[in-house]
Design an enzyme around this catalytic site. Structure first.
Site, PDB file in Angstrom:
ATOM      1  N   SER A  42      -1.806   4.489   6.223  1.00 35.60           N
ATOM      2  CA  SER A  42      -1.202   3.163   6.263  1.00 35.60           C
ATOM      3  C   SER A  42       0.257   3.353   6.664  1.00 35.60           C
ATOM      4  O   SER A  42       1.060   3.837   5.875  1.00 35.60           O
ATOM      5  CB  SER A  42      -1.303   2.493   4.886  1.00 35.60           C
ATOM      6  OG  SER A  42      -0.565   1.298   4.846  1.00 35.60           O
ATOM      7  N   HIS A 155      -7.395   3.666   2.103  1.00 29.74           N
ATOM      8  CA  HIS A 155      -7.503   4.980   1.456  1.00 29.74           C
ATOM      9  C   HIS A 155      -8.875   5.231   0.838  1.00 29.74           C
ATOM     10  O   HIS A 155      -9.118   6.290   0.276  1.00 29.74           O
ATOM     11  CB  HIS A 155      -6.428   5.127   0.370  1.00 29.74           C
ATOM     12  CG  HIS A 155      -5.056   5.331   0.910  1.00 29.74           C
ATOM     13  ND1 HIS A 155      -3.951   5.452   0.103  1.00 29.74           N
ATOM     14  CD2 HIS A 155      -4.604   5.447   2.184  1.00 29.74           C
ATOM     15  CE1 HIS A 155      -2.882   5.615   0.857  1.00 29.74           C
ATOM     16  NE2 HIS A 155      -3.259   5.617   2.120  1.00 29.74           N
ATOM     17  N   GLN A 163      -4.351  -1.206  -1.912  1.00 32.77           N
ATOM     18  CA  GLN A 163      -4.531   0.203  -1.570  1.00 32.77           C
ATOM     19  C   GLN A 163      -4.390   1.154  -2.755  1.00 32.77           C
ATOM     20  O   GLN A 163      -5.108   2.146  -2.837  1.00 32.77           O
ATOM     21  CB  GLN A 163      -3.501   0.572  -0.501  1.00 32.77           C
ATOM     22  CG  GLN A 163      -3.609   1.966   0.062  1.00 32.77           C
ATOM     23  CD  GLN A 163      -2.735   2.129   1.278  1.00 32.77           C
ATOM     24  OE1 GLN A 163      -3.124   1.782   2.383  1.00 32.77           O
ATOM     25  NE2 GLN A 163      -1.520   2.630   1.090  1.00 32.77           N
ATOM     26  N   GLU A 164      -3.442   0.874  -3.651  1.00 31.24           N
ATOM     27  CA  GLU A 164      -3.191   1.811  -4.745  1.00 31.24           C
ATOM     28  C   GLU A 164      -2.965   1.073  -6.064  1.00 31.24           C
ATOM     29  O   GLU A 164      -2.164   0.143  -6.130  1.00 31.24           O
ATOM     30  CB  GLU A 164      -1.943   2.664  -4.451  1.00 31.24           C
ATOM     31  CG  GLU A 164      -2.041   3.514  -3.208  1.00 31.24           C
ATOM     32  CD  GLU A 164      -0.760   4.285  -2.926  1.00 31.24           C
ATOM     33  OE1 GLU A 164       0.062   4.436  -3.853  1.00 31.24           O
ATOM     34  OE2 GLU A 164      -0.579   4.736  -1.787  1.00 31.24           O
ATOM     35  N   GLU A 205      -6.140   9.993  -1.984  1.00 29.76           N
ATOM     36  CA  GLU A 205      -5.055  10.477  -2.833  1.00 29.76           C
ATOM     37  C   GLU A 205      -5.524  10.878  -4.229  1.00 29.76           C
ATOM     38  O   GLU A 205      -4.721  11.020  -5.144  1.00 29.76           O
ATOM     39  CB  GLU A 205      -3.943   9.430  -2.896  1.00 29.76           C
ATOM     40  CG  GLU A 205      -3.330   9.196  -1.529  1.00 29.76           C
ATOM     41  CD  GLU A 205      -2.197   8.197  -1.517  1.00 29.76           C
ATOM     42  OE1 GLU A 205      -1.904   7.610  -2.581  1.00 29.76           O
ATOM     43  OE2 GLU A 205      -1.589   8.002  -0.452  1.00 29.76           O
ATOM     44  N   ASP A 242       0.467  -0.702  -5.073  1.00 29.18           N
ATOM     45  CA  ASP A 242       0.827  -0.677  -3.652  1.00 29.18           C
ATOM     46  C   ASP A 242      -0.291  -1.374  -2.898  1.00 29.18           C
ATOM     47  O   ASP A 242      -1.257  -0.745  -2.458  1.00 29.18           O
ATOM     48  CB  ASP A 242       1.006   0.752  -3.145  1.00 29.18           C
ATOM     49  CG  ASP A 242       1.249   0.794  -1.627  1.00 29.18           C
ATOM     50  OD1 ASP A 242       1.482  -0.284  -1.039  1.00 29.18           O
ATOM     51  OD2 ASP A 242       1.195   1.886  -1.039  1.00 29.18           O
ATOM     52  N   GLU A 286       4.734  -2.484  -4.623  1.00 30.63           N
ATOM     53  CA  GLU A 286       5.201  -1.966  -3.332  1.00 30.63           C
ATOM     54  C   GLU A 286       4.457  -2.691  -2.211  1.00 30.63           C
ATOM     55  O   GLU A 286       3.232  -2.829  -2.271  1.00 30.63           O
ATOM     56  CB  GLU A 286       4.934  -0.460  -3.271  1.00 30.63           C
ATOM     57  CG  GLU A 286       5.202   0.192  -1.938  1.00 30.63           C
ATOM     58  CD  GLU A 286       4.662   1.611  -1.887  1.00 30.63           C
ATOM     59  OE1 GLU A 286       4.296   2.059  -0.780  1.00 30.63           O
ATOM     60  OE2 GLU A 286       4.588   2.275  -2.940  1.00 30.63           O
ATOM     61  N   ASP A 313       8.388  -0.465   1.759  1.00 29.70           N
ATOM     62  CA  ASP A 313       7.924   0.757   2.418  1.00 29.70           C
ATOM     63  C   ASP A 313       7.771   0.506   3.913  1.00 29.70           C
ATOM     64  O   ASP A 313       8.605   0.917   4.705  1.00 29.70           O
ATOM     65  CB  ASP A 313       6.606   1.218   1.807  1.00 29.70           C
ATOM     66  CG  ASP A 313       5.997   2.422   2.534  1.00 29.70           C
ATOM     67  OD1 ASP A 313       6.735   3.120   3.252  1.00 29.70           O
ATOM     68  OD2 ASP A 313       4.783   2.664   2.385  1.00 29.70           O
ATOM     69  N   LYS A 338       9.951   8.384   2.351  1.00 28.97           N
ATOM     70  CA  LYS A 338       9.008   9.335   2.934  1.00 28.97           C
ATOM     71  C   LYS A 338       9.715  10.046   4.093  1.00 28.97           C
ATOM     72  O   LYS A 338       9.962   9.431   5.138  1.00 28.97           O
ATOM     73  CB  LYS A 338       7.774   8.608   3.476  1.00 28.97           C
ATOM     74  CG  LYS A 338       6.958   7.848   2.442  1.00 28.97           C
ATOM     75  CD  LYS A 338       5.881   7.017   3.137  1.00 28.97           C
ATOM     76  CE  LYS A 338       4.984   6.298   2.147  1.00 28.97           C
ATOM     77  NZ  LYS A 338       4.056   5.367   2.842  1.00 28.97           N
ATOM     78  N   HIS A 366       4.807  10.909  -1.280  1.00 29.81           N
ATOM     79  CA  HIS A 366       3.923  11.721  -0.435  1.00 29.81           C
ATOM     80  C   HIS A 366       3.346  10.846   0.676  1.00 29.81           C
ATOM     81  O   HIS A 366       3.698   9.680   0.839  1.00 29.81           O
ATOM     82  CB  HIS A 366       2.789  12.287  -1.285  1.00 29.81           C
ATOM     83  CG  HIS A 366       1.904  11.216  -1.876  1.00 29.81           C
ATOM     84  ND1 HIS A 366       0.664  11.463  -2.390  1.00 29.81           N
ATOM     85  CD2 HIS A 366       2.094   9.859  -2.027  1.00 29.81           C
ATOM     86  CE1 HIS A 366       0.131  10.339  -2.830  1.00 29.81           C
ATOM     87  NE2 HIS A 366       0.976   9.359  -2.624  1.00 29.81           N
ATOM     88  N   ARG A 367       2.375  11.383   1.422  1.00 29.69           N
ATOM     89  CA  ARG A 367       1.545  10.621   2.339  1.00 29.69           C
ATOM     90  C   ARG A 367       0.087  10.871   1.969  1.00 29.69           C
ATOM     91  O   ARG A 367      -0.240  11.818   1.260  1.00 29.69           O
ATOM     92  CB  ARG A 367       1.786  11.021   3.804  1.00 29.69           C
ATOM     93  CG  ARG A 367       3.194  10.846   4.324  1.00 29.69           C
ATOM     94  CD  ARG A 367       3.800   9.475   4.096  1.00 29.69           C
ATOM     95  NE  ARG A 367       3.127   8.364   4.744  1.00 29.69           N
ATOM     96  CZ  ARG A 367       3.531   7.757   5.859  1.00 29.69           C
ATOM     97  NH1 ARG A 367       4.616   8.202   6.489  1.00 29.69           N
ATOM     98  NH2 ARG A 367       2.888   6.713   6.350  1.00 29.69           N
ATOM     99  N   SER A 368      -0.789  10.024   2.486  1.00 31.25           N
ATOM    100  CA  SER A 368      -2.206  10.177   2.143  1.00 31.25           C
ATOM    101  C   SER A 368      -2.792  11.456   2.729  1.00 31.25           C
ATOM    102  O   SER A 368      -3.700  12.059   2.149  1.00 31.25           O
ATOM    103  CB  SER A 368      -3.006   8.956   2.604  1.00 31.25           C
ATOM    104  OG  SER A 368      -2.782   8.703   3.979  1.00 31.25           O
ATOM    105  N   LYS A 389       5.898   9.297  -6.382  1.00 36.14           N
ATOM    106  CA  LYS A 389       4.464   9.013  -6.290  1.00 36.14           C
ATOM    107  C   LYS A 389       3.854  10.047  -5.352  1.00 36.14           C
ATOM    108  O   LYS A 389       4.287  10.218  -4.216  1.00 36.14           O
ATOM    109  CB  LYS A 389       4.192   7.584  -5.814  1.00 36.14           C
ATOM    110  CG  LYS A 389       4.865   7.154  -4.542  1.00 36.14           C
ATOM    111  CD  LYS A 389       4.449   5.753  -4.094  1.00 36.14           C
ATOM    112  CE  LYS A 389       3.058   5.717  -3.523  1.00 36.14           C
ATOM    113  NZ  LYS A 389       2.745   4.419  -2.869  1.00 36.14           N
TER     114      LYS A 389
END
Length: 431
Positions: A42, A155, A163-164, A205, A242, A286, A313, A338, A366-368, A389
């Protein structure tokens, strides 16, 4: 002045089995640094360009041999030819060598790998841990971990639109205790899902990716897991979301395509999150609205900015100028960080400084598509970010960061501090 003896890149695989760039950099004192570059699923439209080969016959076009060749060719030739004063000078040199605004000629993945490897080599040369080399003796603040325990959106292949769904053990007395609380809640969530008859496979993740009946049930099982683990939701452990709303923003409307096909105007989307904040122990959202929905961002900040942390983000992409402009417009009250969104360590540090200048919170992320590289753990401590995160307490590429923070806490001993509740204590949003 630092002299670089050699720079070498290679193609390795990330946590999704996709190619990425790894760089080794050696100084003339034989101290070396290594860095691997992550990749997102994403992504914001204004992120620095990740250079991919586009050859569909190799890795489905995702190869990075062009980026690797740029490191081993023009970048290495330039860096080995002349001394570099410091990190800022190196990063300026890399940007000038690329010559584009979005780092599309050499690739942000090539440039960032060199930038981070140089920082590691310098720390080794100074015989200092990376967090102290970057942050000095005052780098003693351990961040609150935001564990992604339930995955949705892009994800995970499931019925969940946001997403999260993350948990943040802000009531812990130390980072190590926060990690324990996160791991125990994660384990409790697995049993909650099993009891309800859901699969416990995981997403990109490390969070569980069940096909729950609704988005509301997704957050409800997380709240239940916190209690089942023996913690108080909203006190010991808070929830962070998120939604990655840009992913379900179509023609001016927010569409929950994975669950119930419901459509919402920007105002209705903000009202939706407001109801969730009223109902659940949510302390952070987020990307609750899309990156280009400026009116939605202003509205959500007006309605919720004094109650919860609102993290930008996709609309900030770790860009100091975009963070500065958003602060002037009264958008959000925190920034996600990031390094691969912007492409160099110096620009990343500038983005963090700009956020702090505006009174915004900072969340190192981080990133996925990740690697075992734990650079962001040191970065979180070096900059006293207060939050990190980096996925669930599961999967090696996620645990590498959490375990690095455990070691840093142990090394700091009595000097270590834990950010705790401070990042989630909201007051009036700065204008």
């Amino acid at each position: 002045m630092r002299k670089i003896a050699s720079v070498h890149a290679r193609q390795i695989l990330d946590s999704r089995g996709s190619p990425t760039v790894e760089v080794d950099l050696v100084l003339d004192d034989r101290r070396n640094g290594r860095a691997a570059v992550p990749s997102g699923a994403s992504t914001g439209s204004r992120e620095a360009v990740e250079l991919r080969d586009g050859d569909e016959e190799r890795y489905g076009g995702k190869g990075v041999t062009k980026a690797v060749a740029n490191v081993n060719g023009p970048i290495a030739s330039r860096l080995v030819a002349e001394p570099v004063e410091d990190q800022a000078a190196l990063d300026v040199l890399l940007r000038e060598l690329d010559g584009t605004e979005d780092k599309s000629r050499l690739g942000a993945n090539a440039i960032l790998g060199v930038s981070l490897a140089f920082a590691r080599a310098v720390a080794a040369s100074e015989r200092e841990p990376l967090y102290r080399s970057l942050g000095g003796p005052g780098a003693t603040l351990l961040p609150v971990p935001m564990f992604n325990v339930l995955n949705g959106g892009v994800h995970a292949d499931n019925s969940v639109d946001p997403q999260e769904f993350m948990i943040a053990p802000c009531g812990a007395p130390s980072f190590s205790e926060a990690l324990r609380m996160g791991a125990e809640t994660y384990g409790a969530l697995k049993s909650v899902l099993k009891r309800r008859g859901y699969a416990t496979s995981v997403g990109d993740e490390g969070g569980f990716a069940p096909n729950v009946r609704s988005n509301e049930e997704a957050i409800e099982v997380v709240v239940e897991a916190i209690s089942k683990a023996g913690f108080r939701a909203g006190d010991d452990v808070v929830i962070a979301l998120d939604p990655a709303a840009s992913e379900f923003f179509e023609d001016g409307a927010y569409v929950f395509k994975k669950s119930d096909e419901s459509r919402r105007t920007p105002a209705e989307m903000v009202a939706f999150w407001e109801r969730w904040v009223d109902r659940y122990p949510i302390a952070c959202i987020e990307d609750g609205v899309a990156e280009n929905d400026d009116a939605g961002w202003k509205l959500i900040t007006q309605r919720l900015g004094a109650r919860v942390q609102l993290v930008g983000d996709d609309n900030f992409v770790t860009d100091p100028a975009l963070i500065r402009a958003a602060a002037a417009d009264g958008i959000a009250n925190a920034a996600l960080v990031k390094p691969n969104q912007i492409g160099t360590l110096t620009e990343t540090l500038a983005a963090i400084a700009e956020a702090k200048k505006a009174g915004y919170g900072t969340v190192i992320s981080h990133r996925s598509g990740e690697t075992a590289d734990d650079f962001i753990a040191d970065l979180a401590v070096a900059t006293s970010a207060g939050q990190i995160k980096t996925g669930a307490p599961c999967r090696g590429e996620r645990l590498a960061k959490y375990n690095r923070l455990l070691r840093i806490e142990e090394e700091l001993g009595s000097r270590s501090r834990y950010a705790g509740r401070a990042p989630f204590s909201r007051g009036p949003t700065r204008r």
